[in-house]
Design a protein around this motif. Structure first.
Motif, PDB file in Angstrom:
ATOM      1  N   HIS A  51     -25.769  28.490 -51.085  1.00  0.00           N
ATOM      2  CA  HIS A  51     -25.114  27.195 -50.719  1.00  0.00           C
ATOM      3  C   HIS A  51     -26.303  26.620 -49.873  1.00  0.00           C
ATOM      4  O   HIS A  51     -26.805  27.432 -48.799  1.00  0.00           O
ATOM      5  CB  HIS A  51     -23.996  27.011 -50.383  1.00  0.00           C
ATOM      6  N   VAL A  52     -26.773  25.303 -49.969  1.00  0.00           N
ATOM      7  CA  VAL A  52     -27.841  24.595 -49.189  1.00  0.00           C
ATOM      8  C   VAL A  52     -27.066  23.401 -48.441  1.00  0.00           C
ATOM      9  O   VAL A  52     -26.531  22.803 -49.292  1.00  0.00           O
ATOM     10  CB  VAL A  52     -28.979  24.268 -49.671  1.00  0.00           C
ATOM     11  N   GLU A  53     -27.003  22.969 -47.192  1.00  0.00           N
ATOM     12  CA  GLU A  53     -26.761  21.794 -46.701  1.00  0.00           C
ATOM     13  C   GLU A  53     -27.699  21.476 -45.884  1.00  0.00           C
ATOM     14  O   GLU A  53     -28.080  22.029 -44.812  1.00  0.00           O
ATOM     15  CB  GLU A  53     -25.224  21.997 -46.000  1.00  0.00           C
ATOM     16  N   TRP A  54     -28.110  19.952 -45.891  1.00  0.00           N
ATOM     17  CA  TRP A  54     -29.175  19.272 -45.134  1.00  0.00           C
ATOM     18  C   TRP A  54     -28.077  18.368 -44.133  1.00  0.00           C
ATOM     19  O   TRP A  54     -27.316  17.577 -44.665  1.00  0.00           O
ATOM     20  CB  TRP A  54     -29.885  18.498 -45.594  1.00  0.00           C
ATOM     21  N   LYS A  55     -28.368  18.590 -42.966  1.00  0.00           N
ATOM     22  CA  LYS A  55     -28.098  17.291 -41.961  1.00  0.00           C
ATOM     23  C   LYS A  55     -29.071  16.736 -40.948  1.00  0.00           C
ATOM     24  O   LYS A  55     -29.962  17.301 -40.932  1.00  0.00           O
ATOM     25  CB  LYS A  55     -26.989  18.260 -41.136  1.00  0.00           C
ATOM     26  N   LYS A  56     -28.763  15.709 -40.618  1.00  0.00           N
ATOM     27  CA  LYS A  56     -29.651  14.767 -39.757  1.00  0.00           C
ATOM     28  C   LYS A  56     -29.089  14.856 -38.225  1.00  0.00           C
ATOM     29  O   LYS A  56     -27.478  14.702 -38.141  1.00  0.00           O
ATOM     30  CB  LYS A  56     -29.716  13.234 -40.157  1.00  0.00           C
ATOM     31  N   ILE A  57     -29.693  14.930 -37.278  1.00  0.00           N
ATOM     32  CA  ILE A  57     -29.020  15.343 -35.873  1.00  0.00           C
ATOM     33  C   ILE A  57     -29.618  14.140 -35.010  1.00  0.00           C
ATOM     34  O   ILE A  57     -30.619  13.766 -34.966  1.00  0.00           O
ATOM     35  CB  ILE A  57     -29.636  16.673 -35.162  1.00  0.00           C
ATOM     36  N   ASP A  58     -28.657  13.305 -34.517  1.00  0.00           N
ATOM     37  CA  ASP A  58     -28.961  12.017 -33.868  1.00  0.00           C
ATOM     38  C   ASP A  58     -28.215  12.385 -32.454  1.00  0.00           C
ATOM     39  O   ASP A  58     -26.679  12.489 -32.590  1.00  0.00           O
ATOM     40  CB  ASP A  58     -28.214  10.839 -34.508  1.00  0.00           C
ATOM     41  N   ASP A  59     -28.957  12.190 -31.477  1.00  0.00           N
ATOM     42  CA  ASP A  59     -28.222  12.243 -30.192  1.00  0.00           C
ATOM     43  C   ASP A  59     -27.103  13.450 -30.163  1.00  0.00           C
ATOM     44  O   ASP A  59     -26.016  13.498 -29.630  1.00  0.00           O
ATOM     45  CB  ASP A  59     -27.494  11.189 -29.599  1.00  0.00           C
ATOM     46  N   GLY A  60     -27.759  14.695 -30.795  1.00  0.00           N
ATOM     47  CA  GLY A  60     -26.909  15.859 -30.616  1.00  0.00           C
ATOM     48  C   GLY A  60     -25.602  16.064 -31.503  1.00  0.00           C
ATOM     49  O   GLY A  60     -25.040  16.971 -31.759  1.00  0.00           O
ATOM     50  N   LYS A  61     -25.534  14.831 -32.480  1.00  0.00           N
ATOM     51  CA  LYS A  61     -24.474  14.687 -33.435  1.00  0.00           C
ATOM     52  C   LYS A  61     -25.046  15.243 -34.858  1.00  0.00           C
ATOM     53  O   LYS A  61     -26.207  14.252 -35.097  1.00  0.00           O
ATOM     54  CB  LYS A  61     -23.730  13.392 -33.154  1.00  0.00           C
ATOM     55  N   GLU A  62     -24.566  15.847 -35.526  1.00  0.00           N
ATOM     56  CA  GLU A  62     -24.921  16.322 -36.944  1.00  0.00           C
ATOM     57  C   GLU A  62     -24.068  15.482 -37.813  1.00  0.00           C
ATOM     58  O   GLU A  62     -22.956  15.460 -37.861  1.00  0.00           O
ATOM     59  CB  GLU A  62     -24.741  17.728 -37.121  1.00  0.00           C
ATOM     60  N   THR A  63     -25.068  14.861 -38.851  1.00  0.00           N
ATOM     61  CA  THR A  63     -24.086  14.046 -39.885  1.00  0.00           C
ATOM     62  C   THR A  63     -24.927  14.544 -41.229  1.00  0.00           C
ATOM     63  O   THR A  63     -26.151  14.795 -41.327  1.00  0.00           O
ATOM     64  CB  THR A  63     -24.381  12.646 -39.735  1.00  0.00           C
ATOM     65  N   ILE A  64     -23.910  14.724 -42.466  1.00  0.00           N
ATOM     66  CA  ILE A  64     -24.589  14.976 -43.751  1.00  0.00           C
ATOM     67  C   ILE A  64     -25.426  14.025 -44.191  1.00  0.00           C
ATOM     68  O   ILE A  64     -25.100  12.769 -44.123  1.00  0.00           O
ATOM     69  CB  ILE A  64     -23.682  15.535 -44.641  1.00  0.00           C
ATOM     70  N   VAL A  65     -26.689  14.094 -44.656  1.00  0.00           N
ATOM     71  CA  VAL A  65     -27.746  13.192 -45.172  1.00  0.00           C
ATOM     72  C   VAL A  65     -27.025  12.137 -46.216  1.00  0.00           C
ATOM     73  O   VAL A  65     -26.333  12.703 -47.216  1.00  0.00           O
ATOM     74  CB  VAL A  65     -28.920  13.720 -45.342  1.00  0.00           C
ATOM     75  N   SER A  66     -27.283  11.040 -46.213  1.00  0.00           N
ATOM     76  CA  SER A  66     -26.684  10.266 -47.244  1.00  0.00           C
ATOM     77  C   SER A  66     -27.942   8.864 -47.250  1.00  0.00           C
ATOM     78  O   SER A  66     -29.006   8.902 -46.475  1.00  0.00           O
ATOM     79  CB  SER A  66     -25.304   9.347 -46.841  1.00  0.00           C
ATOM     80  N   ARG A  67     -27.410   7.744 -47.981  1.00  0.00           N
ATOM     81  CA  ARG A  67     -28.275   6.635 -48.033  1.00  0.00           C
ATOM     82  C   ARG A  67     -29.671   6.957 -48.523  1.00  0.00           C
ATOM     83  O   ARG A  67     -30.559   6.664 -47.662  1.00  0.00           O
ATOM     84  CB  ARG A  67     -28.138   5.582 -46.609  1.00  0.00           C
ATOM     85  N   GLY A  68     -29.748   6.753 -49.678  1.00  0.00           N
ATOM     86  CA  GLY A  68     -31.190   7.108 -50.157  1.00  0.00           C
ATOM     87  C   GLY A  68     -32.069   8.350 -50.038  1.00  0.00           C
ATOM     88  O   GLY A  68     -32.969   8.447 -50.267  1.00  0.00           O
ATOM     89  N   ILE A  69     -31.073   9.174 -49.223  1.00  0.00           N
ATOM     90  CA  ILE A  69     -31.763  10.733 -49.087  1.00  0.00           C
ATOM     91  C   ILE A  69     -30.755  11.511 -50.054  1.00  0.00           C
ATOM     92  O   ILE A  69     -29.439  11.554 -50.033  1.00  0.00           O
ATOM     93  CB  ILE A  69     -31.462  10.898 -47.697  1.00  0.00           C
TER      94      ILE A  69
END
Length: 71
Positions: free
Chosen positions: A7-25
């Motif tokens: 299983h693979v999960e990608w997240k973007k980290i902004d100001d220490g907060k992780e969010t699952i990638v979205s919007r054209g990604i």
């Protein structure tokens, strides 16, 4: 993908907060795909892969090169 199944999960980290990638990604297999990059896409990304044998992760920073213009 993988044997045993991974299983693979990608997240973007902004100001220490992780969010699952979205919007054209998107994710294709284990690859992170950014179709039309914008300034909001720059930043740190983290990938976590796991199965019943264990877990591993990797991260990278996507940044703009000096002199390159992205609108």
């Amino acid at each position: 993908m993988g044997n045993p199944q991974t299983h693979v999960e990608w997240k973007k980290i902004d100001d220490g907060k992780e969010t699952i990638v979205s919007r054209g990604i998107g994710v294709k297999g284990a690859k992170l795909i950014i179709d039309a990059i914008t300034k909001t896409d720059f930043g740190h990304y983290n990938c976590v892969a796991w199965n019943h044998l264990g877990k591993t992760s990797a991260s990278f920073e996507l940044r703009q090169e000096t002199g390159k213009v992205i609108q």
